[in-house]
Design a protein around this motif. Structure first.
Motif, PDB file in Angstrom:
ATOM      1  N   CYS A   4      -2.901  12.511  48.439  1.00 20.54           N
ATOM      2  CA  CYS A   4      -2.215  11.401  49.095  1.00 20.54           C
ATOM      3  C   CYS A   4      -1.476  11.919  50.317  1.00 20.54           C
ATOM      4  CB  CYS A   4      -1.237  10.780  48.104  1.00 20.54           C
ATOM      5  SG  CYS A   4      -0.254   9.444  48.785  1.00 20.54           S
ATOM      6  N   LEU A   5      -1.967  11.547  51.476  1.00 23.25           N
ATOM      7  CA  LEU A   5      -1.341  12.015  52.715  1.00 23.25           C
ATOM      8  C   LEU A   5      -0.037  11.277  52.990  1.00 23.25           C
ATOM      9  CD1 LEU A   5      -4.375  12.526  55.100  1.00 23.25           C
ATOM     10  CD2 LEU A   5      -2.951  14.282  54.052  1.00 23.25           C
ATOM     11  N   CYS A   6      -0.021  10.006  52.683  1.00 22.98           N
ATOM     12  CA  CYS A   6       1.195   9.202  52.929  1.00 22.98           C
ATOM     13  C   CYS A   6       2.405   9.778  52.227  1.00 22.98           C
ATOM     14  CB  CYS A   6       0.991   7.768  52.473  1.00 22.98           C
ATOM     15  SG  CYS A   6      -0.323   6.901  53.314  1.00 22.98           S
ATOM     16  N   LYS A   7       2.194  10.211  50.987  1.00 26.09           N
ATOM     17  CA  LYS A   7       3.310  10.696  50.189  1.00 26.09           C
ATOM     18  C   LYS A   7       3.251  12.198  49.960  1.00 26.09           C
ATOM     19  CE  LYS A   7       5.250   6.728  49.645  1.00 26.09           C
ATOM     20  NZ  LYS A   7       6.612   6.452  50.090  1.00 26.09           N
ATOM     21  N   VAL A  34       2.427   8.384  44.700  1.00 25.06           N
ATOM     22  CA  VAL A  34       1.005   8.391  45.053  1.00 25.06           C
ATOM     23  C   VAL A  34       0.420   6.967  45.027  1.00 25.06           C
ATOM     24  CG1 VAL A  34       0.105   8.825  42.710  1.00 25.06           C
ATOM     25  CG2 VAL A  34      -1.168   9.652  44.678  1.00 25.06           C
ATOM     26  N   GLY A  35      -0.290   6.632  46.082  1.00 23.66           N
ATOM     27  CA  GLY A  35      -0.927   5.321  46.149  1.00 23.66           C
ATOM     28  C   GLY A  35      -0.008   4.167  46.488  1.00 23.66           C
ATOM     29  N   SER A  36       1.242   4.462  46.791  1.00 22.13           N
ATOM     30  CA  SER A  36       2.182   3.367  47.014  1.00 22.13           C
ATOM     31  C   SER A  36       2.267   2.909  48.471  1.00 22.13           C
ATOM     32  CB  SER A  36       3.567   3.754  46.513  1.00 22.13           C
ATOM     33  OG  SER A  36       4.031   4.877  47.215  1.00 22.13           O
ATOM     34  N   GLN A  37       1.567   3.598  49.345  1.00 26.53           N
ATOM     35  CA  GLN A  37       1.610   3.161  50.743  1.00 26.53           C
ATOM     36  C   GLN A  37       0.295   2.517  51.180  1.00 26.53           C
ATOM     37  OE1 GLN A  37       4.154   5.823  52.753  1.00 26.53           O
ATOM     38  NE2 GLN A  37       3.754   4.882  54.739  1.00 26.53           N
ATOM     39  N   CYS A  38      -0.670   3.304  51.644  1.00 27.80           N
ATOM     40  CA  CYS A  38      -1.921   2.677  52.114  1.00 27.80           C
ATOM     41  C   CYS A  38      -2.893   2.406  50.961  1.00 27.80           C
ATOM     42  CB  CYS A  38      -2.584   3.553  53.171  1.00 27.80           C
ATOM     43  SG  CYS A  38      -3.372   5.020  52.496  1.00 27.80           S
ATOM     44  N   GLY A  39      -2.744   3.158  49.869  1.00 30.16           N
ATOM     45  CA  GLY A  39      -3.577   2.932  48.695  1.00 30.16           C
ATOM     46  C   GLY A  39      -4.939   3.611  48.716  1.00 30.16           C
TER      47      GLY A  39
HETATM   48 FE1  FES Z   1      -1.808   7.792  49.320  1.00 35.57          FE
HETATM   49 FE2  FES Z   1      -1.801   6.486  51.600  1.00 35.57          FE
HETATM   50  S1  FES Z   1      -2.851   8.305  51.095  1.00 35.57           S
HETATM   51  S2  FES Z   1      -0.809   5.929  49.770  1.00 35.57           S
END
Ligand code: FES
Length: 56
Positions: A4-7, A34-39
């Motif tokens: 997860c890059l976002c988090k 994990v998965g809480s931003q772009c998913g």
């Molecule tokens: Fe995990 Fe975006 S890469 S929420």
């Protein structure tokens, strides 16, 4: 490897969390984000979680 890059969650982090007792995607999301931003990472994160759980 980053799952997860976002988090900034790595596969290692997921494995560590499973070792600490995390057993569902919901719990994993709660403690790592994990998965809480772009998913986009949800599918891969789920796969890693599942793989770890079957090894227990
Ligand atoms: Fe995990 Fe975006 S890469 S929420």
């Amino acid at each position: 490897m980053y799952v997860c890059l976002c988090k900034a969650v790595t596969d290692k982090t997921i494995k560590q969390k499973v070792a600490e007792g995390v057993s569902s995607m919901r719990e994993l999301k709660m403690c790592t984000g994990v998965g809480s931003q772009c998913g986009k990472c949800t599918c891969q994160a789920q796969q890693i979680l599942h793989n770890e759980l079957v090894q227990l």
